[in-house]
Scaffold this motif. Structure first.
Motif, short mmCIF file in Angstrom:
data_model
loop_
_atom_site.label_atom_id
_atom_site.label_comp_id
_atom_site.label_asym_id
_atom_site.label_seq_id
_atom_site.Cartn_x
_atom_site.Cartn_y
_atom_site.Cartn_z
N GLY A 163 -4.18 -4.61 -4.53
CA GLY A 163 -4.54 -6.00 -4.79
C GLY A 163 -4.43 -6.36 -6.26
N PHE A 164 -5.37 -7.20 -6.68
CA PHE A 164 -5.36 -7.70 -8.04
C PHE A 164 -5.73 -6.66 -9.11
CE2 PHE A 164 -6.70 -12.10 -6.42
CZ PHE A 164 -5.50 -12.70 -6.77
N ASN A 165 -6.24 -5.51 -8.67
CA ASN A 165 -6.96 -4.65 -9.61
C ASN A 165 -6.18 -4.27 -10.86
OD1 ASN A 165 -9.28 -4.71 -8.16
ND2 ASN A 165 -8.85 -2.84 -7.00
N PRO A 208 -4.62 5.11 -6.07
CA PRO A 208 -5.31 5.36 -7.34
C PRO A 208 -5.95 4.07 -7.87
CG PRO A 208 -3.11 6.31 -7.37
CD PRO A 208 -3.22 5.50 -6.12
N PRO A 209 -7.14 4.18 -8.47
CA PRO A 209 -7.81 2.98 -8.99
C PRO A 209 -6.91 2.20 -9.93
CG PRO A 209 -9.23 4.90 -9.18
CD PRO A 209 -7.89 5.39 -8.75
N ARG A 210 -6.93 0.91 -9.78
CA ARG A 210 -6.20 -0.02 -10.66
C ARG A 210 -4.68 0.10 -10.52
NH1 ARG A 210 -8.81 -2.55 -14.00
NH2 ARG A 210 -7.31 -2.56 -15.71
N ASP A 266 -11.43 -2.36 -3.31
CA ASP A 266 -10.88 -1.11 -3.84
C ASP A 266 -10.38 -0.20 -2.71
OD1 ASP A 266 -11.48 -1.98 -6.34
OD2 ASP A 266 -13.18 -0.64 -6.68
N GLY A 267 -10.31 -0.72 -1.50
CA GLY A 267 -9.79 0.07 -0.39
C GLY A 267 -10.80 0.96 0.30
N VAL A 268 -12.08 0.77 -0.01
CA VAL A 268 -13.13 1.55 0.65
C VAL A 268 -13.75 0.66 1.73
CG1 VAL A 268 -15.27 2.85 0.34
CG2 VAL A 268 -13.57 2.77 -1.51
N LEU A 269 -13.48 0.98 2.98
CA LEU A 269 -13.88 0.10 4.08
C LEU A 269 -15.20 0.57 4.69
CD1 LEU A 269 -10.38 -0.30 5.77
CD2 LEU A 269 -11.46 -1.75 4.04
#
Lengths: 194, 459
Positions: free
Chosen positions: B431-433, B424-426, B412-415
C-alpha cells in the motif's frame, strides 16, 4: 576542464544564436562534442540527437568529465548519460539521452513488485513542441530514468528520449521541464557517416 | 509583570497559532463551501460528530471537510483543585458553544484525554469506569504502540489532553484555542495545523495551492483538483463511518461498564510525512490506483480522483489474500477494509441498521505543511523544522483503540486471526507505506459531551 567547459559555452551560445537567426544555417553539434556523437551515430548506424545546450554545469562531451553511462546494446539501442554529483548535499545534475533505432514502441522494464514487467516510460502528462519535434512528457520512468522527467518522440521509425533527474538544484518537475524544453530546442540531428 | 516559563511557552504557542503564517493562505486561496445556516436543535451527546454537507465528485457523493483544522495538545500542571479545574474548563467550553454553531461555518470542538491523564489524576475512577473492549479483552484506551511499518524513530506521545478544532474560519479556531489554553493549568505541548478540501467545483484544490505556495518537493506534481496531497478523494461518504457508528456502545464491541462513557469514542492522533515526489515520480497512475485501492483494479480512467469505495467495492479478505498471492502486493483500502468495514448486516445498539460493507471509522484527518508541528514545547525531540513539509495530521475515531489497531495492522498486512501478508515493512508492495513516515502517535479517549471536562474527577 575549465577550457573545455568554456569552449562548450561559447559553442552553445553560437548554436543558440545560429538557431535564432532567421535564415541562418541550422545549428550543428558543438565542435568539442561532435566527435563523440558522430561516433555514436556511426556505431548504432542511425541518427542520434546531439544537444547544443545542457543544464549548468553539465556539458555533453562524450568521454568528457561529466559523462556517466555510455552503453550501446546488441539491438543498437543506446543510453548516454551525463552527471554532476555534488558533494555536501549540493545535489546532482543528471541528464540521460536514449535512442532505440528501428523501434517505435515503449520498451518494458522489470517492475518493482513481483515478476510483472512495466513500461519503462509511463504517466504521460503532456506534450512539448520545439525544433520541429513534438515530444510527450513522461513522469514515471524506470531504470536509469527513475526519478526523472522524460521527453519521448519518434523520428524515422525510431524512438528517442531525453530525461533529467528531479533533484536539488533542479528540485521540482517544473524546473526540470523548463530545462527539458531548452534541451529539446537545442537538439541537432547527427546522421551516421555513409 | 514577571514572565514565567509557562507564560513564555504559552506566548510562543500563541504566536504559533495566532500568527497564521502559511496557513493564512487558506483564507486567501480557498473560499468557504456553502453550509447550512441553521443551528442544530441541540448539541449532540457526542463530541466527535460534526454536521458536514456533501457534494458530488466524479459522480460519487463526497463529504465536504472543514477548510481548517487544528489539534492542540497539552499537559496539566499545578492542578491543585481538579473539581475547580473541571468547572473552569467546562465554563470556557460552554461559552465557546454558545458563540459558534456546531457546523464548519461555526466551530467543532472535541476534547480528548490521554492515558497519562487517567493514570495520574483519576486512577481509581478510571479502573472502575473506563470501558472495556470485549474482543481485545482490554481497556478501550490501550497504550500507544508502534506498528510494523513505523520506523523506530516514531515518537509515542504522552499528552494529557488533545483538543481538535475544526472550522471553515481560521479566526474561530484561533479564538477558541486562545480561550481554552489561557486556562492556568494547561501547558501547551504542541500545535498542529492544516487544511483539506476544495477542488470539487473545479480548478486547483486547496492542498495543491498550499503545497505549491510553500514550495514543498513534489508540489507541482499534485493533480490540480486533488482533495488531498496524494491525489485521491478520501472523504467519499460511503468510506466514512455514518452517524454514531464509532461510539463505544454502538456495535457491541465494547462493554461500557458504568455507562459513564456512553456516547464517547476512541481517537487516534498521528503525524505522517508524505513523500510526494516518490509517489508521483515512481508510481504511475495505474500503480497509484492499485496501491491506494487494490491490485486488479484496472478499469479506472486515467486521472480519476474519486474512485468508488462503497459497500459493493469492498474487498473481502479472501479476495485480498488471493490478489496478494497473484500479484505479490496489496492495496491500502483493500487491506484496511478487511477490518474497517462491517462483515455482515448489523443492527446498532440504538436499532440503526448498518448494511454489510458499511465503514466504521470516522476520519477527521487533514493535510499539513507542519514539519512536523507548528509549535512544539520540545522542538529538538519532535524534530521541528521551519521548512514546510507535506504531511497529514491523521485523526480517526473508532469504537475502541483495539478497533483502530486492527485497521492499522491490516494496513501493514497483519490480518485479524493472525494471517499475515508477508511483505517487508515499507515495501512498495504494501500500500501507501513506502511513501509515508509516521513521526508521532498517541491514543486518546473522547468522553461524551457531558463529561468532556476532566472526566471522572467528580466521582
Amino acid at each position: 576542464m575549465r577550457v573545455t567547459a568554456a569552449a562548450g559555452l561559447v559553442a552553445i551560445a553560437l548554436g543558440v544564436l545560429a538557431q535564432g537567426a532567421l535564415g541562418a544555417p541550422k545549428a550543428s553539434c558543438p565542435a568539442a562534442w561532435a566527435k563523440g556523437w558522430q561516433a555514436l551515430a556511426d556505431k548504432v548506424a542511425a541518427p542520434v540527437y546531439c544537444p547544443t545546450w545542457m543544464p549548468n554545469p553539465l556539458d555533453a562531451h562524450i568521454g568528457g568529465q561529466y559523462q556517466d553511462i555510455y552503453s550501446v546494446g546488441k539491438d543498437r539501442s543506446y543510453l548516454v548519460s551525463f552527471l554532476e554529483h555534488g558533494d555536501l548535499g549540493s545535489g546532482d545534475v543528471h541528464v540521460n539521452f536514449r535512442g532505440y533505432p528501428g523501434r517505435s514502441t515503449i520498451p518494458t522494464c522489470p517492475g518493482q513488485v513481483g515478476d510483472a514487467k512495466v513500461p519503462c516510460f509511463a504517466d504521460p502528462v503532456g506534450h512539448m513542441t520545439a525544433n520541429g519535434i513534438r515530444a510527450t512528457v513522461y513522469q514515471v520512468n524506470q531504470g536509469a530514468d527513475q526519478w526523472h522527467v522524460l521527453l519521448l518522440w519518434h523520428h524515422r521509425g525510431s524512438l528517442y528520449t531525453v530525461s533529467q533527474h528531479v533533484i536539488n538544484p533542479y528540485d521540482s518537475a517544473t524546473r526540470v521541464k523548463k530545462n527539458l524544453q531548452h534541451l529539446l530546442q537545442s537538439l541537432v540531428l547527427v546522421e551516421p557517416a555513409r | 509583570m514577571r514572565l514565567t516559563r509557562r507564560g513564555f511557552l504559552g506566548g510562543a504557542a500563541a504566536a504559533a497559532l495566532g500568527g497564521g503564517g502559511i496557513y493564512e493562505l487558506v483564507d486567501q486561496l480557498g473560499s468557504a463551501p456553502a453550509r447550512p445556516a441553521v443551528e442544530p436543535a441541540g448539541m449532540p451527546a457526542e463530541q466527535h460528530l460534526l454536521d458536514l454537507v456533501t457534494t458530488h465528485s466524479e459522480g460519487i457523493e463526497v463529504v465536504v471537510p472543514p477548510l481548517h483544522s487544528a489539534v492542540v495538545t497539552a499537559r496539566l500542571q499545578n492542578v491543585s483543585d481538579l473539581r475547580h479545574a473541571q468547572q473552569q474548563l467546562e465554563d470556557v467550553l460552554r461559552r465557546i458553544d454558545s458563540r459558534y454553531a456546531l457546523t464548519p461555518a461555526g466551530l467543532g470542538v472535541t476534547v480528548a484525554w490521554g492515558q497519562p491523564y487517567f493514570d495520574t489524576y483519576v486512577p481509581a475512577q478510571a479502573k472502575s469506569h473506563l470501558p472495556h473492549d470485549r474482543r481485545a479483552q482490554k481497556s478501550v484506551l490501550p497504550p500507544t504502540r508502534r506498528f510494523p511499518s513505523d520506523p523506530k524513530s516514531t515518537i509515542l506521545e504522552t499528552n494529557d489532553v488533545a483538543v481538535l478544532l475544526r472550522s471553515d474560519r481560521l479566526e474561530h479556531i484561533d479564538a477558541a484555542r486562545t480561550e481554552i489554553f489561557a486556562l492556568p493549568f494547561f501547558t501547551v505541548t504542541s500545535i498542529r495545523r492544516g487544511f483539506a478540501g476544495g477542488g470539487f467545483e473545479g480548478g486547483q484544490s486547496l492542498p495543491k495551492k498550499m503545497a505549491v505556495a510553500a514550495g514543498v518537493p513534489g508540489a507541482d506534481l499534485i493533480p490540480d483538483g486533488s482533495e488531498l496531497f496524494l491525489g485521491f478523494t478520501s472523504t467519499q461518504k460511503a468510506g466514512l463511518g455514518p452517524g454514531t457508528i464509532a461510539n463505544h456502545e454502538t456495535l457491541g464491541y465494547v462493554d461500557l461498564r458504568s455507562d459513564y462513557f456512553r456516547n464517547g469514542t476512541h481517537m487516534h492522533l498521528s503525524h505522517i510525512n508524505e513523500d510526494l515526489e516518490a509517489w508521483y515520480l515512481n508510481f504511475d497512475f495505474d500503480e497509484r490506483v492499485l496501491t491506494a485501492f487494490r491490485p486488479g483494479m484496472t478499469n479506472v480512467r486515467q486521472g480519476t480522483q474519486t474512485v468508488a469505495q462503497g459497500p459493493p467495492q469492498v474487498s473481502p479478505e479472501a479476495e485480498l489474500v488471493r490478489q496478494f498471492h497473484k500479484t505479490g502486493r496489496f492495496g491500502h483500502s483493500a487491506s484496511i477494509q478487511a477490518t474497517s468495514r462491517l462483515l455482515q448486516d448489523t443492527v446498532g445498539e440504538d436499532g440503526t441498521h448498518y448494511p454489510k460493507g458499511t465503514a466504521i471509522p470516522q476520519r477527521a484527518d487533514f493535510n499539513t505543511l507542519d514539519n512536523p508541528f507548528a509549535f512544539s514545547i520540545d522542538p529538538k525531540r519532535d524534530g521541528v523544522s521551519k521548512e514546510p513539509a507535506a504531511g497529514v495530521h491523521f485523526v480517526v475515531f473508532n469504537p475502541s483503540g483495539d478497533d483502530f489497531e486492527r485497521n492499522r495492522l491490516a494496513m501493514d498486512g497483519v490480518l485479524p486471526g493472525g494471517k499475515q501478508l508477508t511483505v517487508p515493512p515499507r515495501n512498495r508492495a504494501q500500500g501507501f507505506n513506502s511513501v509515508l513516515t509516521t513521526t508521532h502517535r498517541q491514543n486518546f479517549l473522547v468522553p461524551p459531551r457531558r463529561h468532556r471536562s476532566f472526566p471522572l474527577v467528580e466521582l
